[in-house]
Design a protein around this motif. Sequence first.
Motif, PDB file in Angstrom:
ATOM      1  N   SER A   1       0.810  -1.230   0.000  1.00 21.04           N
ATOM      2  CA  SER A   1       0.000   0.000   0.000  1.00 21.04           C
ATOM      3  C   SER A   1       0.837   1.271   0.000  1.00 21.04           C
ATOM      4  O   SER A   1       0.543   2.216  -0.719  1.00 21.04           O
ATOM      5  CB  SER A   1      -0.921   0.026   1.221  1.00 21.04           C
TER       6      SER A   1
ATOM      7  N   GLU B   1      -1.227  -1.292 -10.399  1.00 17.79           N
ATOM      8  CA  GLU B   1      -1.711  -2.530  -9.797  1.00 17.79           C
ATOM      9  C   GLU B   1      -0.949  -3.739 -10.372  1.00 17.79           C
ATOM     10  O   GLU B   1      -0.537  -4.634  -9.648  1.00 17.79           O
ATOM     11  CB  GLU B   1      -3.216  -2.642 -10.068  1.00 17.79           C
TER      12      GLU B   1
ATOM     13  N   ARG C   1      -6.243  -0.693  -4.343  1.00 19.20           N
ATOM     14  CA  ARG C   1      -5.491  -0.388  -3.125  1.00 19.20           C
ATOM     15  C   ARG C   1      -6.393   0.124  -2.006  1.00 19.20           C
ATOM     16  O   ARG C   1      -6.274  -0.307  -0.855  1.00 19.20           O
ATOM     17  CB  ARG C   1      -4.433   0.685  -3.449  1.00 19.20           C
TER      18      ARG C   1
END
Lengths: 260, 358
Positions: free
Chosen positions: A110, A131, B207
């Motif tokens: 993260s 991603e 995320r």
Amino acid sequence: MTGASDEILLDVENVSLSFGGVRAITDVSFDIRRGEIRAIIGPNGAGKTSMLNVINGFYHPQEGRITYRGRTRARMKPHEAARQGVARTFQNVALFKGMTTLDNIMTGRSLRMKRGLFWQALRHGPALAEEIEHRRVCEEIIDFLEIEHIRRTPVGALPYGLQKRVELGRALAMEPELLLLDEPMAGMNLEEKEDMSRFIVEAKLQRGMTVALIEHDIGVVMDLSDRVLVLEYGRRIADDVPDVVKADPKVIDAYLGVGH
Amino acid sequence: MFYREAGQYKTTYAADMAIFPIRQDRWGLALILFVAFVVIPTFGGPFLLNTMMIPFLVLSLAAIGLNLLTGYTGLLSLGTGAFMGVGAYACYKLATWFPQVNILVWIVASGFVSAAVGVLFGLPSLRIKGFYLAVATLAAQFFLQWGFARAPWLVNYNDSGAIEVPRATLFGVPVTGPSATPVTRYLVVLTLVSIMAWLASNIVHGRIGRIWMAVRDMDIAAQLIGIRLLNAKLLAFAVSSFTVGVAGALMVFLWLGAAEPEAFNINLSFEILFIIIIGGLGSIVGAFFGATIMHLMPIALRALPAMIGLPIEAARVEQLTFMITGILIIVVLIAEPHGLARLWQTAKQKLRVWPFPY
């Protein structure tokens, strides 16, 4: 083990920690050099986990100084420690139980992912590229830890040994400089311990991480670590290379008991 | 048999990370969208559109919003009704101040007002959790509802004390107010709900969604990997309240046409909460399942006696509906505490390996 440099990554000086009237740590000093595997051992209640909690900011010591990467730090919150490259696993596994193995490890990335809400909501362009880039890194870690088969399994459903492995994976995904492992081999059988030892050594050798670990299996500690800190009742009773520590009468007394 | 993924190899991470990685799922989605956008507006009457589909979509959207907060981030909220109200009143004020601006702009903009209010009431969430946070959001519910009733400014000092939706057009076609046809309103709601469901689904798969779930599952470990709890929780409140606020604006402007403060009472909050509990916490599709059970099923039950020719009074049908709905909710919760979304997952998994489940 070799590979440690002389550069001091973390320096703990005269740290004392107490909860109300209970002294958990009393005037302990030690350092961790960059690139070494540093073991912290001692009987139950010696203050080992408290020491890790001090290092990554869960507890704030009443006395003493902690210098990390040459900077003496004031009170630090756990998320700030994470930003400065300190990762951690827990004695009782602290995974995100409702999420899959892959998502748990991805969550470890993260901090390194930057795209904001707008791109995330579109899931195209930069957000998707990011991603994919991080997915690749996580897949390497999954390969490394040999957990491909449980990639899509919610971690709450995994056996204990695998959960420990996923937790290590999540910590590795952060690409930390300092990896704190709290009893990474507790409750494992011999084969699992061998696997875990291999992962820890490779984390150090291939990924250049510095490792501080708490472990009760003395055989593992003596084989793996470069230097060993021994705590008893919150005090430092020995700090040296494994062979010296092993022969130290105070350490033997602490573990075997002493006649009074 | 037809639901098989054998032979569908993924050669890129992008394909593997797709939200619907299985081809049959994508066809299924395309079919649903075709029915929703083409079949229903073509053949559906005003009853189907006004009483069934528009409320169903609006409630689903509100449930998606609440699910982002409660299902994904683990923060229980009982103030959904009030946040829908914030969206509705904001939209009304904006649309009456600037009637020349496209109404769709104001419906989306009202979400931002609701998001700001949501963040404000989300501030205590760093310190309090679980039931205590639920009580704090309950306070938001009562405080806001009290505010709606006490501030005539919110409804431009009109005599009825209610929002009276003005007439607005989109490309010359009326979309709100009495002259808008059900088909137009249905299509506008459907489009907005589809887009927002798609965006929400994207967020929870990336995320930010992972951060929210991390905070839900183990907040200490979340901090440890560098997540700031306050930021994550406030972001959840903001995105959730935004979605809920848009749902509120849609509810008044495209479904009810007028609304008093009572429309946003605690019952609405509970209805949305039941939708996500039945549909499945932490699931976008679950919101639609839950809304089906909570909104469409009672209508079907009401219509049933008449269809099979049973002469029952309307009041009794009403009571029966309540009882049957209640029983169904209890049965669903006992049989599958993770809601219909989990049942759906299990069913798909079974179908995937059928008839050789080994």
